[in-house]
Design a protein around this motif. Structure first.
Motif, PDB file in Angstrom:
ATOM      1  N   VAL A 410      17.912  17.858   2.153  1.00 28.77           N
ATOM      2  CA  VAL A 410      19.450  18.496   2.366  1.00 28.77           C
ATOM      3  C   VAL A 410      19.325  19.700   3.203  1.00 28.77           C
ATOM      4  O   VAL A 410      18.150  20.283   3.298  1.00 28.77           O
ATOM      5  N   THR A 411      20.835  20.030   3.836  1.00 23.52           N
ATOM      6  CA  THR A 411      20.710  21.270   4.482  1.00 23.52           C
ATOM      7  C   THR A 411      20.419  22.575   3.578  1.00 23.52           C
ATOM      8  O   THR A 411      20.963  22.815   2.620  1.00 23.52           O
ATOM      9  N   GLY A 412      19.808  23.411   4.286  1.00 27.01           N
ATOM     10  CA  GLY A 412      19.463  24.511   3.845  1.00 27.01           C
ATOM     11  C   GLY A 412      18.198  24.452   2.643  1.00 27.01           C
ATOM     12  O   GLY A 412      18.275  25.442   1.573  1.00 27.01           O
ATOM     13  N   GLU A 413      17.471  23.304   2.739  1.00 29.81           N
ATOM     14  CA  GLU A 413      16.703  23.052   1.638  1.00 29.81           C
ATOM     15  C   GLU A 413      15.513  24.278   1.666  1.00 29.81           C
ATOM     16  O   GLU A 413      14.849  24.470   2.696  1.00 29.81           O
ATOM     17  N   VAL A 414      15.274  24.889   0.602  1.00 28.48           N
ATOM     18  CA  VAL A 414      14.156  25.781   0.301  1.00 28.48           C
ATOM     19  C   VAL A 414      12.974  25.013  -0.252  1.00 28.48           C
ATOM     20  O   VAL A 414      11.692  25.613  -0.517  1.00 28.48           O
ATOM     21  N   GLU A 415      13.320  23.874  -1.031  1.00 33.36           N
ATOM     22  CA  GLU A 415      12.108  22.992  -1.729  1.00 33.36           C
ATOM     23  C   GLU A 415      12.911  21.741  -1.884  1.00 33.36           C
ATOM     24  O   GLU A 415      14.053  21.655  -1.987  1.00 33.36           O
ATOM     25  N   PRO A 416      12.119  20.736  -2.109  1.00 34.93           N
ATOM     26  CA  PRO A 416      12.774  19.113  -2.173  1.00 34.93           C
ATOM     27  C   PRO A 416      13.829  19.337  -3.006  1.00 34.93           C
ATOM     28  O   PRO A 416      13.601  19.493  -4.327  1.00 34.93           O
ATOM     29  N   GLY A 417      14.807  18.621  -2.742  1.00 35.69           N
ATOM     30  CA  GLY A 417      16.027  18.596  -3.675  1.00 35.69           C
ATOM     31  C   GLY A 417      16.895  19.984  -3.801  1.00 35.69           C
ATOM     32  O   GLY A 417      17.943  19.873  -4.698  1.00 35.69           O
ATOM     33  N   LEU A 418      16.356  21.194  -3.537  1.00 37.69           N
ATOM     34  CA  LEU A 418      17.172  22.276  -3.756  1.00 37.69           C
ATOM     35  C   LEU A 418      17.431  23.150  -2.675  1.00 37.69           C
ATOM     36  O   LEU A 418      16.508  23.460  -1.761  1.00 37.69           O
ATOM     37  N   SER A 419      18.732  23.483  -2.306  1.00 32.09           N
ATOM     38  CA  SER A 419      18.870  24.085  -1.166  1.00 32.09           C
ATOM     39  C   SER A 419      19.905  25.430  -1.538  1.00 32.09           C
ATOM     40  O   SER A 419      20.466  25.684  -2.412  1.00 32.09           O
ATOM     41  N   VAL A 420      19.808  26.342  -0.398  1.00 31.40           N
ATOM     42  CA  VAL A 420      20.344  27.757  -0.455  1.00 31.40           C
ATOM     43  C   VAL A 420      21.312  27.659   0.948  1.00 31.40           C
ATOM     44  O   VAL A 420      20.564  27.826   1.827  1.00 31.40           O
ATOM     45  N   ARG A 421      22.537  27.830   1.026  1.00 34.52           N
ATOM     46  CA  ARG A 421      23.267  27.646   1.998  1.00 34.52           C
ATOM     47  C   ARG A 421      23.976  29.017   2.208  1.00 34.52           C
ATOM     48  O   ARG A 421      24.802  29.056   1.271  1.00 34.52           O
ATOM     49  N   TYR A 422      24.273  29.716   3.343  1.00 35.37           N
ATOM     50  CA  TYR A 422      25.137  30.831   3.568  1.00 35.37           C
ATOM     51  C   TYR A 422      26.508  30.217   3.743  1.00 35.37           C
ATOM     52  O   TYR A 422      26.460  29.257   4.466  1.00 35.37           O
ATOM     53  N   SER A 423      27.365  30.998   2.981  1.00 31.93           N
ATOM     54  CA  SER A 423      28.596  30.329   3.117  1.00 31.93           C
ATOM     55  C   SER A 423      29.579  31.599   3.518  1.00 31.93           C
ATOM     56  O   SER A 423      30.852  31.235   3.404  1.00 31.93           O
ATOM     57  N   GLY A 424      29.217  32.197   4.238  1.00 30.51           N
ATOM     58  CA  GLY A 424      30.128  33.394   4.825  1.00 30.51           C
ATOM     59  C   GLY A 424      30.191  34.832   4.001  1.00 30.51           C
ATOM     60  O   GLY A 424      29.574  34.880   2.766  1.00 30.51           O
ATOM     61  N   THR A 425      30.914  35.641   4.739  1.00 31.42           N
ATOM     62  CA  THR A 425      31.197  37.005   4.260  1.00 31.42           C
ATOM     63  C   THR A 425      32.430  37.201   4.057  1.00 31.42           C
ATOM     64  O   THR A 425      33.244  37.124   5.185  1.00 31.42           O
ATOM     65  N   SER A 426      33.034  37.733   2.962  1.00 36.92           N
ATOM     66  CA  SER A 426      34.247  37.927   2.630  1.00 36.92           C
ATOM     67  C   SER A 426      34.838  39.337   3.331  1.00 36.92           C
ATOM     68  O   SER A 426      34.023  40.034   3.938  1.00 36.92           O
ATOM     69  N   GLU A 427      36.108  39.377   3.406  1.00 36.26           N
ATOM     70  CA  GLU A 427      36.812  40.888   3.778  1.00 36.26           C
ATOM     71  C   GLU A 427      36.386  41.990   3.059  1.00 36.26           C
ATOM     72  O   GLU A 427      36.484  43.105   3.557  1.00 36.26           O
ATOM     73  N   HIS A 428      35.612  41.793   1.757  1.00 37.31           N
ATOM     74  CA  HIS A 428      35.253  42.926   1.086  1.00 37.31           C
ATOM     75  C   HIS A 428      33.523  43.086   1.079  1.00 37.31           C
ATOM     76  O   HIS A 428      32.951  43.552   0.399  1.00 37.31           O
ATOM     77  N   SER A 429      33.112  42.343   2.079  1.00 37.22           N
ATOM     78  CA  SER A 429      31.689  42.587   2.618  1.00 37.22           C
ATOM     79  C   SER A 429      30.699  41.883   1.441  1.00 37.22           C
ATOM     80  O   SER A 429      29.799  42.301   1.312  1.00 37.22           O
ATOM     81  N   ILE A 430      31.293  40.731   1.003  1.00 29.69           N
ATOM     82  CA  ILE A 430      30.665  39.891   0.035  1.00 29.69           C
ATOM     83  C   ILE A 430      30.018  39.053   0.763  1.00 29.69           C
ATOM     84  O   ILE A 430      30.799  37.961   1.073  1.00 29.69           O
ATOM     85  N   ALA A 431      28.883  38.607   0.683  1.00 29.35           N
ATOM     86  CA  ALA A 431      28.054  37.472   1.206  1.00 29.35           C
ATOM     87  C   ALA A 431      28.046  36.297   0.216  1.00 29.35           C
ATOM     88  O   ALA A 431      27.602  36.675  -1.128  1.00 29.35           O
ATOM     89  N   SER A 432      28.105  35.323   0.503  1.00 27.91           N
ATOM     90  CA  SER A 432      28.106  34.061  -0.379  1.00 27.91           C
ATOM     91  C   SER A 432      27.087  33.165  -0.047  1.00 27.91           C
ATOM     92  O   SER A 432      27.116  32.695   1.168  1.00 27.91           O
ATOM     93  N   HIS A 433      26.495  32.812  -0.924  1.00 29.72           N
ATOM     94  CA  HIS A 433      25.127  31.618  -0.666  1.00 29.72           C
ATOM     95  C   HIS A 433      25.406  30.508  -1.808  1.00 29.72           C
ATOM     96  O   HIS A 433      25.415  30.665  -2.774  1.00 29.72           O
ATOM     97  N   LEU A 434      25.633  29.189  -1.376  1.00 33.38           N
ATOM     98  CA  LEU A 434      25.793  28.146  -2.314  1.00 33.38           C
ATOM     99  C   LEU A 434      24.378  27.698  -2.842  1.00 33.38           C
ATOM    100  O   LEU A 434      23.461  27.542  -1.770  1.00 33.38           O
TER     101      LEU A 434
END
Length: 465
Positions: A410-434
């Motif tokens: 899967v996209t953003g995979e860090v190990e088989p079946g588990l992913s961490v995807r960058y989802s953008g940064t808000s106007e409050h400087s909060i970065a999100s990762h799914l």
């Protein structure tokens, strides 16, 4: 004449407090008490499910396996009576009448329900506790015929009046049973005929099926000459079970100021991701054991659920599981307190369990099969008495055992079946990762897993010398 002074003596070197301002502290990664070894995840073979669905194809079963009878608030749940083969053809309205005709009986531990040959023509459902059926052995001792826990039953054939129960029955623990007299069942319109038809039909199917309820494959062996060879084919189940991958997800928030300014020794983002992934994996193991749709505790077929005979898990109880899962058993899975309880019982009998080393850690074993601990198996406390369950698994797709399911790649995979995807940064400087984990588990055939129930974990022996 000298005058005492309370003024402090002048320092001869720089103070420790001041010196620490020039030192760099050595810091550790964040310690997380929730983290466990997750042995189950390591020991399960994992199958890559490319399309998100795993279909288990089996041979067609022509003889349905008996089910359990559900009991709620001291009464039988009418639709669950179809799990009794003799009642499988009874109409729904008649099942409701039968459920209302059950009469409860409360038994003390050790109390006999009836003696040998004294059983009435009746269906007996165990609502709570454990009941043992015994017959007289050829050498004067009683032989256990069956051990029945909650949801189990006996005496169904006696409802037709042709097979009386000849075993003796007694409660091993405080128990509640529900009794349906054959006379009461016969009083419900259409029931007697449906029972007789179901018993006759099942007997005919059993006579032409193998020990697992499957249609046999016709073979000819030991012949000479030129006899006509049988013809045959292997039928498949019409609607195989499909396992859809389950999902665990969360959105991880980090402030960019924190990750930019305070990542000199330990990367703040990586640490946040690491701890979140640890929580996901802990939840995954809990789901693998307890999920009502695919969790291992719920996937055990009724015929492979065994109650303990006396409460604490004894070598005899684990031998019962090994007798059920005798085709290459892989490991027992139990709560650490249940494993400790078994160790006490085995030591009490003079057979302390041997140990084996797996993944650099010692595990106690029974008959060479390791007992693997997991705190995700529930411990139930009722009236101050704590009980749990012990599982025995055969694993691997090639062994028709239990397998883990996951989606790799899967996209953003860090190990088989588990992913961490960058989802953008808000106007409050909060970065999100799914953070996402796709997984499930499948039991390929019924005899790949068995369960020991009512495991008493608080029993200790007082050794006095």
């Amino acid at each position: 004449m000298s005058i005492a002074s309370n003024s402090p003596s002048p320092r001869l070197s720089v103070s420790a407090a001041a010196a620490r301002n020039l030192a760099t502290a050595t810091v550790t990664a964040l310690q997380n008490a929730e983290t466990t070894p997750r042995w189950l995840h390591r020991l399960l073979p994992w199958v890559d499910v490319a399309g998100g669905v795993f279909r288990v194809n089996r041979r067609k079963v022509v003889v349905s396996r008996p089910g359990l009878v559900s009991v709620e608030v001291g009464a039988v749940v009418a639709p669950s009576l179809t799990g009794v083969p003799a009642l499988s053809a009874v109409a729904p309205e008649a099942l409701a009448a039968l459920a209302a005709a059950f009469r409860p009986r409360v038994l003390a531990a050790g109390e006999a329900l009836f003696g040998p040959g004294e059983a009435p023509a009746a269906l007996v459902v165990v609502a709570d506790g454990t009941v043992e059926l015994t017959v007289a052995g050829p050498f004067g001792s009683d032989l256990r015929q069956q051990l029945i826990g909650p949801g189990g039953y006996f005496g169904e054939d006696s409802l037709a009046g042709d097979k009386p129960v000849t075993a003796a029955a007694r409660a091993l623990s405080a128990a509640t049973v529900l009794v349906l007299e054959a006379a009461d069942a016969a009083g419900v319109a259409g029931v007697k005929e449906a029972i007789a038809a179901a018993i006759a039909s099942r007997a005919a199917l059993v006579a032409t099926s193998n020990a697992y309820g499957e249609a046999p494959i016709a073979l000819l062996a030991g012949h000479t000459g030129e006899p006509r060879l049988p013809t045959t084919f292997v039928d498949y189940v019409d609607h195989p079970r499909e396992y859809h991958l389950s999902t665990i997800q969360t959105v991880l928030h980090t402030h960019t100021r924190i990750t930019d300014l305070y990542s000199n020794q330990i990367d703040q983002l990586r640490e946040q991701v690491r701890l979140t992934v640890e929580a996901v994996k802990e939840r995954e193991e809990w789901e693998l054991i307890n999920n009502p749709n695919f969790g291992l505790l719920h996937e055990v077929a009724p015929g492979f659920r065994v109650p303990t005979r006396s409460g604490p898990p004894t070598p005899d109880d684990l031998d019962e599981l090994l007798a059920l899962i005798w085709k290459k058993p892989a490991f027992f899975l139990a709560h650490p307190r249940a494993i400790a309880a078994f160790g006490r019982e085995a030591t009490r009998r003079g057979v302390p369990p041997a140990t084996v080393t797996l993944f650099g850690s010692p595990f106690i074993t029974w008959r060479g099969v390791p007992l693997v601990p997991s705190d995700k198996l529930p411990v139930t406390v009722r009236d101050g008495v704590a009980t749990s369950s012990i599982l025995l698994l055969r694993v691997g797709e090639a062994e028709q055992g239990v397998v883990g399911l996951q989606k790799a790649g899967v996209t953003g995979e860090v190990e088989p079946g588990l992913s961490v995807r960058y989802s953008g940064t808000s106007e409050h400087s909060i970065a999100s990762h799914l953070v996402t984990r796709y997984f499930s588990a499948a039991v390929l055939v019924d005899d790949a897993i068995a369960r020991l129930d009512n495991v008493l974990i608080g029993n200790y022996h007082d050794y006095r010398y």
